[in-house]
Design a protein around this motif. Sequence first.
Motif, mmCIF file in Angstrom:
data_model
loop_
_atom_site.group_PDB
_atom_site.id
_atom_site.type_symbol
_atom_site.label_atom_id
_atom_site.label_comp_id
_atom_site.label_asym_id
_atom_site.label_seq_id
_atom_site.Cartn_x
_atom_site.Cartn_y
_atom_site.Cartn_z
ATOM 1 N N GLU A 163 79.152 6.132 1.120
ATOM 2 C CA GLU A 163 78.702 7.495 1.361
ATOM 3 C C GLU A 163 78.557 8.280 0.074
ATOM 4 O OE1 GLU A 163 77.798 8.822 4.433
ATOM 5 O OE2 GLU A 163 77.895 6.687 4.879
ATOM 6 N N GLY A 220 79.129 13.623 -1.500
ATOM 7 C CA GLY A 220 80.282 12.974 -0.901
ATOM 8 C C GLY A 220 81.526 13.833 -0.849
ATOM 9 N N GLU A 221 81.362 15.140 -0.741
ATOM 10 C CA GLU A 221 82.484 16.071 -0.815
ATOM 11 C C GLU A 221 83.173 16.194 0.542
ATOM 12 O OE1 GLU A 221 85.279 17.837 -2.049
ATOM 13 O OE2 GLU A 221 83.769 18.026 -3.642
ATOM 14 N N LYS A 222 84.443 15.811 0.596
ATOM 15 C CA LYS A 222 85.193 15.895 1.846
ATOM 16 C C LYS A 222 85.853 17.261 2.019
ATOM 17 C CE LYS A 222 84.128 11.642 2.716
ATOM 18 N NZ LYS A 222 83.071 11.355 3.710
ATOM 19 N N GLN A 223 86.009 18.003 0.926
ATOM 20 C CA GLN A 223 86.642 19.317 0.983
ATOM 21 C C GLN A 223 85.625 20.394 0.616
ATOM 22 O OE1 GLN A 223 89.708 19.591 2.130
ATOM 23 N NE2 GLN A 223 89.878 17.368 2.321
#
Length: 375
Positions: A163, A220-223
């Motif tokens: 991802e 791809g930033e989850k936060q």
Amino acid sequence: MQTDRCDVLIVGGGPAGSSCAWGLRDSGLDVLILDQATFPRDKVCAGWITPAVAELLRLDLSDYQKSHVLQPITRFRTGIIGGAAVQTEFTQTVSYGIRRCEFDEYLLNRCGARTRLGEKFHSLERTESGWLVNGTLRAKVIIGAGGHFCPVARWLNPDKGSEHSVVLAQETEFPLTSEQLKACRVQPERPELYFSPDLRGYAWCFLKDGFLNVGIGREGEKQLSAARDEFIQFLDLEGRVPREILGKFKGHAYRLYGLQKRTIVDDGVILIGDAAGLASPQSGEGIRPAIESGLMAADVLRQCENQYVQSRLTDYQQKILDRFGPWPDKPAGSIVPAPVRQFLGRHLISTHWFTRNVLLGRWFLQQHLPPLVRS
């Protein structure tokens, strides 16, 4: 329920799907667009198109702006979040701000295809003559144009894989009151772009005909929500946009082109736009590649003579590679190689030459890209 039949089924009524249908409007093919949304619909996007897009679509801009937002852009304010800003001015209009809810509906209404809107895609089966969708819709060839979460794209690329090439974005767009307009320092003809210090994403502010659009996207930033909150605080402290006027943010995702190989053609199926992962790897801009890929797919379909086998459709894949560049043999890294990110962040983006000629001229406005030559 009665069976419906068509030659070309386009799953997704956004700019990619409607442009493909528009490219087939006098082909003699029966084209049907299926979309789970009803139009106008909201779409997370900063919302601007270049003169090259307007020319490619043969848009009558004077007619369009009579009943739609069309904000000429002649300047930009750019910088690093938390740092100083660079002002860049052009001698002519280099882009136009639009509202996606209006723009997408306009393209869909004029494309000439039949539509089935408000109908969710829930099943896909191969048949001897092509495809059976939702148990009642038969088509000879299917075009996946449903964006990053397109069900046709997921059918063709079942493995989730890495991802790292996916950008997650959040955006809010809403009309400002007269009091809010006084408190907002963003100028209509001058969008504002602010890059993250690590250059793994950027944020924007854009005012168009009284509508303020604020958003942020990162690889791809989850936060992402934390990065969004930091950006909102920055805007508030800089006096650009008071935090209390911002509306609710909505999320979206799209895949950057050239960082990971994708399957985009097979027997009787083609992927276009965000479904094919065509967003610009530097800016994330996806409207122009969506429209161009839709028109390229239409050109190829015209030459197939009702033989939609993979060998006849690979011309489309070659057109994509010729236009946007080759895919890597293995997944590539980020937008900007890690060793140069710090240098770029501290130096290049703060210079007027790099900002005008590379960041804006090449990455965002794509002025180096020649007009699409159609067959």
